[in-house]
Design a protein around this motif. Structure first.
Motif, PDB file in Angstrom:
ATOM      1  N   ILE A 142      11.449 -17.723   1.472  1.00  0.00           N
ATOM      2  CA  ILE A 142      12.414 -17.374   0.421  1.00  0.00           C
ATOM      3  C   ILE A 142      13.309 -16.206   0.829  1.00  0.00           C
ATOM      4  O   ILE A 142      14.150 -15.770   0.054  1.00  0.00           O
ATOM      5  CB  ILE A 142      11.721 -17.085  -0.926  1.00  0.00           C
ATOM      6  CG1 ILE A 142      10.795 -15.878  -0.845  1.00  0.00           C
ATOM      7  CG2 ILE A 142      10.989 -18.319  -1.433  1.00  0.00           C
ATOM      8  CD1 ILE A 142      10.173 -15.477  -2.164  1.00  0.00           C
ATOM      9  N   GLY A 143      13.134 -15.725   2.048  1.00  0.00           N
ATOM     10  CA  GLY A 143      14.025 -14.713   2.592  1.00  0.00           C
ATOM     11  C   GLY A 143      13.685 -13.282   2.251  1.00  0.00           C
ATOM     12  O   GLY A 143      14.495 -12.386   2.480  1.00  0.00           O
ATOM     13  N   ASN A 144      12.492 -13.028   1.721  1.00  0.00           N
ATOM     14  CA  ASN A 144      12.108 -11.650   1.391  1.00  0.00           C
ATOM     15  C   ASN A 144      11.652 -10.850   2.610  1.00  0.00           C
ATOM     16  O   ASN A 144      11.737  -9.625   2.598  1.00  0.00           O
ATOM     17  CB  ASN A 144      11.015 -11.633   0.333  1.00  0.00           C
ATOM     18  CG  ASN A 144      11.545 -11.953  -1.047  1.00  0.00           C
ATOM     19  OD1 ASN A 144      12.716 -12.281  -1.210  1.00  0.00           O
ATOM     20  ND2 ASN A 144      10.686 -11.873  -2.030  1.00  0.00           N
ATOM     21  N   ILE A 145      11.126 -11.523   3.619  1.00  0.00           N
ATOM     22  CA  ILE A 145      10.727 -10.861   4.863  1.00  0.00           C
ATOM     23  C   ILE A 145      11.177 -11.738   6.023  1.00  0.00           C
ATOM     24  O   ILE A 145      11.401 -12.931   5.869  1.00  0.00           O
ATOM     25  CB  ILE A 145       9.203 -10.588   4.944  1.00  0.00           C
ATOM     26  CG1 ILE A 145       8.399 -11.899   4.910  1.00  0.00           C
ATOM     27  CG2 ILE A 145       8.756  -9.630   3.860  1.00  0.00           C
ATOM     28  CD1 ILE A 145       6.906 -11.713   5.131  1.00  0.00           C
ATOM     29  N   THR A 146      11.280 -11.130   7.181  1.00  0.00           N
ATOM     30  CA  THR A 146      11.642 -11.864   8.387  1.00  0.00           C
ATOM     31  C   THR A 146      10.387 -12.141   9.214  1.00  0.00           C
ATOM     32  O   THR A 146       9.424 -11.361   9.173  1.00  0.00           O
ATOM     33  CB  THR A 146      12.674 -11.094   9.229  1.00  0.00           C
ATOM     34  OG1 THR A 146      12.895 -11.800  10.457  1.00  0.00           O
ATOM     35  CG2 THR A 146      12.222  -9.690   9.547  1.00  0.00           C
ATOM     36  N   ASN A 147      10.413 -13.220   9.960  1.00  0.00           N
ATOM     37  CA  ASN A 147       9.243 -13.535  10.783  1.00  0.00           C
ATOM     38  C   ASN A 147       9.112 -12.612  11.994  1.00  0.00           C
ATOM     39  O   ASN A 147       8.140 -12.700  12.733  1.00  0.00           O
ATOM     40  CB  ASN A 147       9.261 -15.001  11.223  1.00  0.00           C
ATOM     41  CG  ASN A 147      10.432 -15.339  12.101  1.00  0.00           C
ATOM     42  OD1 ASN A 147      11.374 -14.560  12.252  1.00  0.00           O
ATOM     43  ND2 ASN A 147      10.391 -16.522  12.682  1.00  0.00           N
ATOM     44  N   LYS A 148      10.064 -11.733  12.198  1.00  0.00           N
ATOM     45  CA  LYS A 148       9.978 -10.734  13.268  1.00  0.00           C
ATOM     46  C   LYS A 148       9.541  -9.369  12.732  1.00  0.00           C
ATOM     47  O   LYS A 148       9.365  -8.430  13.499  1.00  0.00           O
ATOM     48  CB  LYS A 148      11.334 -10.572  13.963  1.00  0.00           C
ATOM     49  CG  LYS A 148      11.881 -11.841  14.563  1.00  0.00           C
ATOM     50  CD  LYS A 148      11.089 -12.286  15.751  1.00  0.00           C
ATOM     51  CE  LYS A 148      11.745 -13.510  16.371  1.00  0.00           C
ATOM     52  NZ  LYS A 148      10.855 -14.237  17.215  1.00  0.00           N
ATOM     53  N   GLY A 149       9.374  -9.259  11.416  1.00  0.00           N
ATOM     54  CA  GLY A 149       9.062  -7.979  10.795  1.00  0.00           C
ATOM     55  C   GLY A 149       7.579  -7.657  10.808  1.00  0.00           C
ATOM     56  O   GLY A 149       6.711  -8.529  10.938  1.00  0.00           O
ATOM     57  N   LEU A 150       7.296  -6.390  10.631  1.00  0.00           N
ATOM     58  CA  LEU A 150       5.921  -5.897  10.669  1.00  0.00           C
ATOM     59  C   LEU A 150       5.078  -6.481   9.540  1.00  0.00           C
ATOM     60  O   LEU A 150       3.907  -6.821   9.754  1.00  0.00           O
ATOM     61  CB  LEU A 150       5.917  -4.363  10.618  1.00  0.00           C
ATOM     62  CG  LEU A 150       4.563  -3.686  10.770  1.00  0.00           C
ATOM     63  CD1 LEU A 150       3.910  -4.054  12.100  1.00  0.00           C
ATOM     64  CD2 LEU A 150       4.706  -2.178  10.647  1.00  0.00           C
ATOM     65  N   VAL A 151       5.623  -6.618   8.346  1.00  0.00           N
ATOM     66  CA  VAL A 151       4.862  -7.158   7.213  1.00  0.00           C
ATOM     67  C   VAL A 151       4.402  -8.581   7.514  1.00  0.00           C
ATOM     68  O   VAL A 151       3.228  -8.928   7.304  1.00  0.00           O
ATOM     69  CB  VAL A 151       5.686  -7.102   5.908  1.00  0.00           C
ATOM     70  CG1 VAL A 151       4.977  -7.838   4.786  1.00  0.00           C
ATOM     71  CG2 VAL A 151       5.971  -5.668   5.521  1.00  0.00           C
ATOM     72  N   PHE A 152       5.297  -9.407   8.015  1.00  0.00           N
ATOM     73  CA  PHE A 152       4.957 -10.793   8.363  1.00  0.00           C
ATOM     74  C   PHE A 152       3.853 -10.829   9.420  1.00  0.00           C
ATOM     75  O   PHE A 152       2.873 -11.567   9.285  1.00  0.00           O
ATOM     76  CB  PHE A 152       6.206 -11.515   8.873  1.00  0.00           C
ATOM     77  CG  PHE A 152       5.989 -12.952   9.210  1.00  0.00           C
ATOM     78  CD1 PHE A 152       6.048 -13.924   8.223  1.00  0.00           C
ATOM     79  CD2 PHE A 152       5.751 -13.350  10.522  1.00  0.00           C
ATOM     80  CE1 PHE A 152       5.857 -15.268   8.527  1.00  0.00           C
ATOM     81  CE2 PHE A 152       5.560 -14.691  10.830  1.00  0.00           C
ATOM     82  CZ  PHE A 152       5.610 -15.651   9.835  1.00  0.00           C
ATOM     83  N   ILE A 153       4.007 -10.023  10.444  1.00  0.00           N
ATOM     84  CA  ILE A 153       3.027 -10.002  11.539  1.00  0.00           C
ATOM     85  C   ILE A 153       1.667  -9.549  11.032  1.00  0.00           C
ATOM     86  O   ILE A 153       0.635 -10.170  11.333  1.00  0.00           O
ATOM     87  CB  ILE A 153       3.525  -9.099  12.691  1.00  0.00           C
ATOM     88  CG1 ILE A 153       4.776  -9.706  13.330  1.00  0.00           C
ATOM     89  CG2 ILE A 153       2.432  -8.900  13.735  1.00  0.00           C
ATOM     90  CD1 ILE A 153       5.511  -8.755  14.279  1.00  0.00           C
ATOM     91  N   LEU A 154       1.640  -8.482  10.240  1.00  0.00           N
ATOM     92  CA  LEU A 154       0.356  -7.966   9.752  1.00  0.00           C
ATOM     93  C   LEU A 154      -0.315  -8.910   8.766  1.00  0.00           C
ATOM     94  O   LEU A 154      -1.548  -9.072   8.801  1.00  0.00           O
ATOM     95  CB  LEU A 154       0.548  -6.583   9.124  1.00  0.00           C
ATOM     96  CG  LEU A 154       0.857  -5.458  10.103  1.00  0.00           C
ATOM     97  CD1 LEU A 154       1.121  -4.158   9.358  1.00  0.00           C
ATOM     98  CD2 LEU A 154      -0.280  -5.277  11.114  1.00  0.00           C
ATOM     99  N   LEU A 155       0.461  -9.532   7.887  1.00  0.00           N
ATOM    100  CA  LEU A 155      -0.134 -10.507   6.968  1.00  0.00           C
ATOM    101  C   LEU A 155      -0.784 -11.646   7.752  1.00  0.00           C
ATOM    102  O   LEU A 155      -1.899 -12.079   7.430  1.00  0.00           O
ATOM    103  CB  LEU A 155       0.924 -11.065   6.011  1.00  0.00           C
ATOM    104  CG  LEU A 155       1.310 -10.189   4.827  1.00  0.00           C
ATOM    105  CD1 LEU A 155       2.523 -10.775   4.102  1.00  0.00           C
ATOM    106  CD2 LEU A 155       0.149 -10.024   3.866  1.00  0.00           C
ATOM    107  N   ASN A 156      -0.118 -12.126   8.779  1.00  0.00           N
ATOM    108  CA  ASN A 156      -0.691 -13.192   9.600  1.00  0.00           C
ATOM    109  C   ASN A 156      -1.900 -12.724  10.393  1.00  0.00           C
ATOM    110  O   ASN A 156      -2.916 -13.426  10.463  1.00  0.00           O
ATOM    111  CB  ASN A 156       0.369 -13.772  10.540  1.00  0.00           C
ATOM    112  CG  ASN A 156       1.176 -14.848   9.872  1.00  0.00           C
ATOM    113  OD1 ASN A 156       0.666 -15.926   9.611  1.00  0.00           O
ATOM    114  ND2 ASN A 156       2.422 -14.556   9.573  1.00  0.00           N
TER     115      ASN A 156
END
Length: 79
Positions: A24-38
């Protein structure tokens, strides 16, 4: 639900949350939040799978966690 169920549920929830937020465009797949959630989600799901002795998901989530860890190291290099 058992403790193992909760660990697996919370891990999978984090992975799905990362996907939804990215979609939905709230975070990028290169961002820290995305990486840490994964990374955290896949690690938790892998631990639950180990405790359940379910090899298909041990392999899936273990590799997912390793790829996320690799992404985290690359993120640190670029910042």
């Amino acid at each position: 639900m058992t403790l193992v169920d909760w660990i697996g549920f919370l891990g999978v929830f984090q992975i799905l949350l990362a996907y939804v937020l990215n979609s939905i465009g709230n975070i990028t797949n290169k961002g820290l939040v995305f990486i840490l959630l994964n990374l955290i989600g896949a690690t938790m799901a892998c631990v639950a799978s180990i405790l359940l002795n379910y090899w298909p998901f041990i392999i899936l989530e273990g590799i997912w966690a390793l790829v996320s860890l690799y992404a985290l190291f690359n993120y640190k290099k670029t910042t």
